[in-house]
Design a protein around this motif. Structure first.
Motif, PDB file in Angstrom:
ATOM      1  N   LYS A  94       6.337  53.327  36.048  1.00 32.21           N
ATOM      2  CA  LYS A  94       6.939  52.305  36.899  1.00 32.21           C
ATOM      3  C   LYS A  94       8.064  51.554  36.193  1.00 32.21           C
ATOM      4  N   LYS A  95       7.884  51.275  34.924  1.00 31.36           N
ATOM      5  CA  LYS A  95       8.929  50.556  34.186  1.00 31.36           C
ATOM      6  C   LYS A  95      10.195  51.393  34.102  1.00 31.36           C
ATOM      7  N   LYS A  98      11.875  51.366  37.444  1.00 28.93           N
ATOM      8  CA  LYS A  98      12.563  50.092  37.650  1.00 28.93           C
ATOM      9  C   LYS A  98      13.918  50.087  36.964  1.00 28.93           C
ATOM     10  N   ARG A 162      11.427  48.816  47.155  1.00 32.50           N
ATOM     11  CA  ARG A 162      11.553  47.680  46.250  1.00 32.50           C
ATOM     12  C   ARG A 162      11.984  46.497  47.108  1.00 32.50           C
ATOM     13  N   ASP A 175       8.313  46.907  43.183  1.00 34.80           N
ATOM     14  CA  ASP A 175       8.209  48.292  43.635  1.00 34.80           C
ATOM     15  C   ASP A 175       6.810  48.581  44.157  1.00 34.80           C
ATOM     16  N   HIS A 176       6.730  49.046  45.402  1.00 36.30           N
ATOM     17  CA  HIS A 176       5.474  49.351  46.092  1.00 36.30           C
ATOM     18  C   HIS A 176       5.564  50.809  46.514  1.00 36.30           C
ATOM     19  N   LEU A 177       4.661  51.660  45.978  1.00 37.71           N
ATOM     20  CA  LEU A 177       4.793  53.115  46.111  1.00 37.71           C
ATOM     21  C   LEU A 177       3.478  53.753  46.547  1.00 37.71           C
ATOM     22  N   SER A 192      -0.057  54.044  38.566  1.00 44.26           N
ATOM     23  CA  SER A 192       0.806  54.514  37.487  1.00 44.26           C
ATOM     24  C   SER A 192       1.127  55.976  37.733  1.00 44.26           C
TER      25      SER A 192
END
Length: 237
Positions: A94-95, A98, A162, A175-177, A192
């Motif tokens: 995720k990082k 981003k 996002r 961020d929502h996935l 993750s």
């Protein structure tokens, strides 16, 4: 609606307050978009909308195709997705995602992004919620019973958004996935992930946001709808 405009039904704060007994037919939501996320009545499972088709990702990690005419959602966010930027990238989590999105859209801090990733994922850890045990049970308690699953070497699609910080409580800031496997048999809300080499990434920046609130819904009308930033971050991972 035009392409790359956000349509949202209800508020994430309503789910936090347990407002999930009613809602709107998913077919009405699909009139506004073909790419999105959400949940189902009583928060039973996670929703993913991909290529205009709706899937329910259940507590055990399995997935079923949903008839949008017969199914109700208490909360959903969709867009008529058309990627304005496409790239191939290896993403380690995720990082890293981003940082990639910020690099590709440096002026997007206060706008919405729609995200789609297609390819093979080395590892994906996701959760699925089993639903309310009683009316008005809040999202924190529902997600305390969530099941977590890990898949490795899975080919599939990530769909998400996002959202800017100022919409926290209206939606989920950041961020929502959600993930669904290529065979549409497995998936859930991503905690993750890591890609297995490069995957196809499509993104669009959006500036038009449409919000529809529930009507004739006593749960919604009496809910406190106070912003619980800590609780939202806890349940969304």
């Amino acid at each position: 609606m035009a392409k790359n405009e956000v349509f949202q039904f209800s508020l994430i704060s309503a789910l936090m307050d347990g407002v999930a007994s009613h809602g709107t037919p998913i077919s009405r939501v699909l009139a506004h978009g073909d790419h999105g996320l959400g949940t189902f009545r009583n928060m039973v499972g996670e929703m993913i909308v991909v290529d205009g088709e709706v899937y329910q990702m259940k507590h055990d990690g399995s997935v079923i195709h949903v008839n949008p005419e017969d199914t109700i959602t208490p909360f959903a966010t969709v867009t008529r997705f058309q990627a304005t930027t496409k790239t191939k990238a290896s993403v380690t989590g995720k990082k890293d995602l981003k940082e990639l999105l910020t690099r590709l859209f440096p002026s997007s801090k206060n706008h919405f992004l729609a995200i789609r990733m297609d390819g093979v994922f080395r590892k994906i850890n996701f959760r699925t919620a089993g639903g309310q045990c009683r009316p008005r049970e809040g999202m924190v308690d529902v997600c305390a019973r969530q099941a977590e699953h890990t898949f490795e070497g899975e080919k599939g699609t990530i769909v998400g958004f996002r959202c800017p910080e100022y919409v926290m409580g209206i939606n989920v800031a950041g961020d929502h996935l959600h993930f669904i496997s290529e065979d549409r048999q497995r998936g859930g809300h991503i905690l993750s992930f890591e890609t297995d080499g490069e995957v196809e990434v499509g993104i669009s920046q959006m500036s038009n946001f449409h919000l529809e609130l529930p009507t004739e819904d006593e749960e919604f009308n009496t809910a406190a709808l106070a912003k619980d930033e800590k609780g939202i971050k806890a349940v969304e991972g």
